[in-house]
Enzyme design. Structure first.
Site, short mmCIF file in Angstrom:
data_model
loop_
_atom_site.label_atom_id
_atom_site.label_comp_id
_atom_site.label_asym_id
_atom_site.label_seq_id
_atom_site.Cartn_x
_atom_site.Cartn_y
_atom_site.Cartn_z
N ASN A 1 32.17 4.02 -31.74
CA ASN A 1 30.92 3.27 -31.75
C ASN A 1 29.70 4.18 -31.65
O ASN A 1 29.80 5.31 -31.15
CB ASN A 1 30.90 2.29 -30.57
CG ASN A 1 31.97 1.24 -30.68
OD1 ASN A 1 32.37 0.86 -31.78
ND2 ASN A 1 32.45 0.75 -29.55
N SER B 1 0.82 -1.21 0.00
CA SER B 1 0.00 0.00 0.00
C SER B 1 0.85 1.26 0.00
O SER B 1 0.32 2.36 -0.22
CB SER B 1 -0.90 0.02 1.24
OG SER B 1 -0.07 0.06 2.41
N SER C 1 36.86 1.51 -28.24
CA SER C 1 37.45 0.21 -27.90
C SER C 1 38.66 0.41 -27.02
O SER C 1 39.44 1.35 -27.20
CB SER C 1 37.85 -0.55 -29.17
OG SER C 1 38.55 -1.73 -28.84
N THR D 1 2.16 2.33 2.74
CA THR D 1 1.91 2.95 4.05
C THR D 1 3.20 3.47 4.68
O THR D 1 3.22 4.55 5.30
CB THR D 1 1.24 1.94 5.00
OG1 THR D 1 -0.03 1.56 4.46
CG2 THR D 1 1.04 2.53 6.39
N THR E 1 13.92 -3.11 -47.54
CA THR E 1 12.91 -3.94 -46.89
C THR E 1 13.53 -5.31 -46.69
O THR E 1 14.26 -5.80 -47.54
CB THR E 1 11.64 -4.05 -47.75
OG1 THR E 1 11.97 -4.61 -49.04
CG2 THR E 1 10.99 -2.68 -47.96
N HIS E 2 13.26 -5.92 -45.52
CA HIS E 2 13.91 -7.18 -45.14
C HIS E 2 15.44 -7.02 -45.07
O HIS E 2 16.18 -8.01 -45.27
CB HIS E 2 13.57 -8.31 -46.13
CG HIS E 2 12.11 -8.56 -46.28
ND1 HIS E 2 11.40 -9.43 -45.48
CD2 HIS E 2 11.20 -8.03 -47.15
CE1 HIS E 2 10.13 -9.44 -45.85
NE2 HIS E 2 9.98 -8.60 -46.87
N SER F 1 -3.17 6.13 3.85
CA SER F 1 -2.15 5.72 2.87
C SER F 1 -2.81 5.20 1.61
O SER F 1 -2.28 5.31 0.50
CB SER F 1 -1.24 4.63 3.46
OG SER F 1 -0.59 5.10 4.61
#
Length: 464
Positions: A324, A102, A316, A104, A185-186, A138
């Protein structure tokens, strides 16, 4: 009531005595939670503590307006609560995220800290339950804090960050409108597209994400405050919830309102689940954009090499000169985390047993973390990555000229089968489609130039 000993003071509550650090602003119930929940070392988020402070300040003001709380005590509580909201006492909110479901313990942590501070300000005893927690439970404070914190973080931080990212993407799209590249595509070569079209797709993803966030806010600004223990509003003035929402609205300029059904707001976390789902969708968009950037930047020699991202740090510890795509990688990890947070929030939302959800602190933590991560990565992705990448136009042109799929543009003139044969020959011989088509069709040079114009091919329609 407390008595002091060396380094500690003795606090008493309904369960007895225990030691509390002498300089701690919290009391016995917080100390019990500190001892019971040594689980993750993760405290509740700053945004959540801010919301608790704002709620307690609004509650004190509302109770004073309703004639239930002495004005001097109310002012002291309000002043102390606003200090909590401002972050001046965050060190005194040590309770672990993984606590009573809860929340509380976190509510009592706020009550005790604010009571301690308010007692000093008022010069008289302020009770954490009778005064700071007046008209509250609460069970309505914590759901309210989830909604208030998420709505404020979304309004003040996430929405501006996403607007900023969308603006940067659209600016770059406009700048690169004349740049044509090979579509894919793909992950395979496809018809040409302009970079403005590719980036425009990203920008629309972010625009749609903004629409999703805004569409969820009307349910997030509905508050549980006023429902108290089980939703009936026991021990709270009938106008208390409305007044608290009004006070919060005045202070934050976010249009909070009492939930029309307190039983729903205590027992369920559907609004948080919905909002998390919208954040997850934005994370999916971020993942797609990040991966496109990584692929486009791949190389510089053996990859696509379409763009060059800003060099931000060495890539690296063993390969000198390697750089990177660190921001897209960070973005992808953020997306994964937000997706995981959504799964946890979804499970948490199912934990509404009868009149109370019992995974509230975990829901709060994950929801606010998702908002924070998406806010920060939106700035990083826009400012440190998309705004400054360079386009390798020579690489784009070289790949585009040799793209055998350009033959698609001649389908309406030479037919699919003839086009397929030309494409296969061009690919096999590593020659431009135009050269092979010149040898295998009766089309004039003018027709070939017109049909195979990469810019015109990005405009759609039938080529004749």
């Amino acid at each position: 009531m407390s008595t002091k000993s060396e380094g500690f003071r003795i606090e008493r509550d309904s369960m007895g005595e225990l030691q509390v650090p002498a300089d701690a602003l919290w009391g016995a119930q917080t100390q019990r939670a500190v001892q019971n929940f040594r689980i993750s070392g993760l405290p509740m988020p700053r945004a959540f503590i801010r919301a608790l402070g704002l709620i307690k300040a609004a509650a004190a003001e509302a109770n004073a307006d309703l004639g239930l709380l002495d004005g001097k005590l109310a002012r002291a509580i309000q002043e102390a609560a606003l200090e909590v909201a401002e972050g001046r006492h965050d060190a005194h909110f040590p309770i672990d995220v993984f606590q009573t479901g809860s929340g509380t313990s976190s509510n009592m942590n706020a009550n005790e800290v604010i009571a301690h501070l308010a007692s000093e300000k008022a010069g008289q005893k302020v009770h954490p339950n009778d005064h700071v927690n007046m008209g509250q439970s609460s069970n309505d404070v914590i759901p309210t804090a989830i909604h208030v914190s998420a709505a404020l973080e979304a309004t003040e931080k996430l929405i501006p960050a996403l607007e900023h990212l969308e603006g940067i993407i659209r600016t770059r799209a406009s700048e690169l409108d004349g740049v044509v590249k090979t579509g894919r595509t793909h992950l395979m070569d496809a018809m040409p597209v302009r970079m403005s079209q590719e980036l425009g797709g990203w920008a629309t993803q972010i625009e749609n994400g903004l629409e999703r966030v805004r569409a969820s806010l009307p349910r997030l600004v509905r508050l549980a405050q006023g429902g108290t223990a089980v939703g009936t509003g026991i021990n709270a003035h009938p106008e208390f919830g409305r007044k608290v929402a009004q006070k919060l609205t005045e202070r934050t300029r976010v249009p909070f309102e009492p939930n029309k059904d307190y039983f729903e707001s205590l027992s369920a976390q559907d609004a948080a689940v919905e909002f998390s789902g919208q954040l997850k969708t934005i994370a999916v968009s971020i993942m797609k954009i990040a991966n496109d950037l990584r692929w486009m930047n791949s190389g510089p020699l053996a990859g696509l090499g379409e763009i060059e991202l800003p060099a931000l740090q060495p890539g690296s510890s063993i390969m000198p000169g390697k750089v990177n795509p660190v921001i897209p990688e960070a973005a992808a990890m953020v997306a994964a985390q937000v997706i995981g947070n959504d799964a946890a929030i979804t499970v948490g939302g199912q934990a509404g047993n009868f009149q109370l959800n019992v995974m509230l602190p975990m829901i709060a933590y994950n929801l606010l973390q998702s908002i924070e991560l998406l806010t920060n990565i939106a700035h990083a992705l826009g400012d440190s990555c998309i705004a400054g990448f360079k386009v390798n136009e020579d690489n784009l042109k070289r790949a585009l000229d040799r793209n055998p799929i350009l033959v698609t543009a001649m389908n309406a003139v030479i037919g699919y089968d003839k086009g397929a044969a030309i494409a296969k020959q061009a690919y096999k011989e590593k020659r431009p489609v135009k050269d092979v088509a010149r040898e295998n069709t009766d089309l004039s040079e003018e027709d070939l130039n017109r049909l195979l114009d990469p810019v015109k091919l990005t405009e759609g329609g039938i080529q004749k």
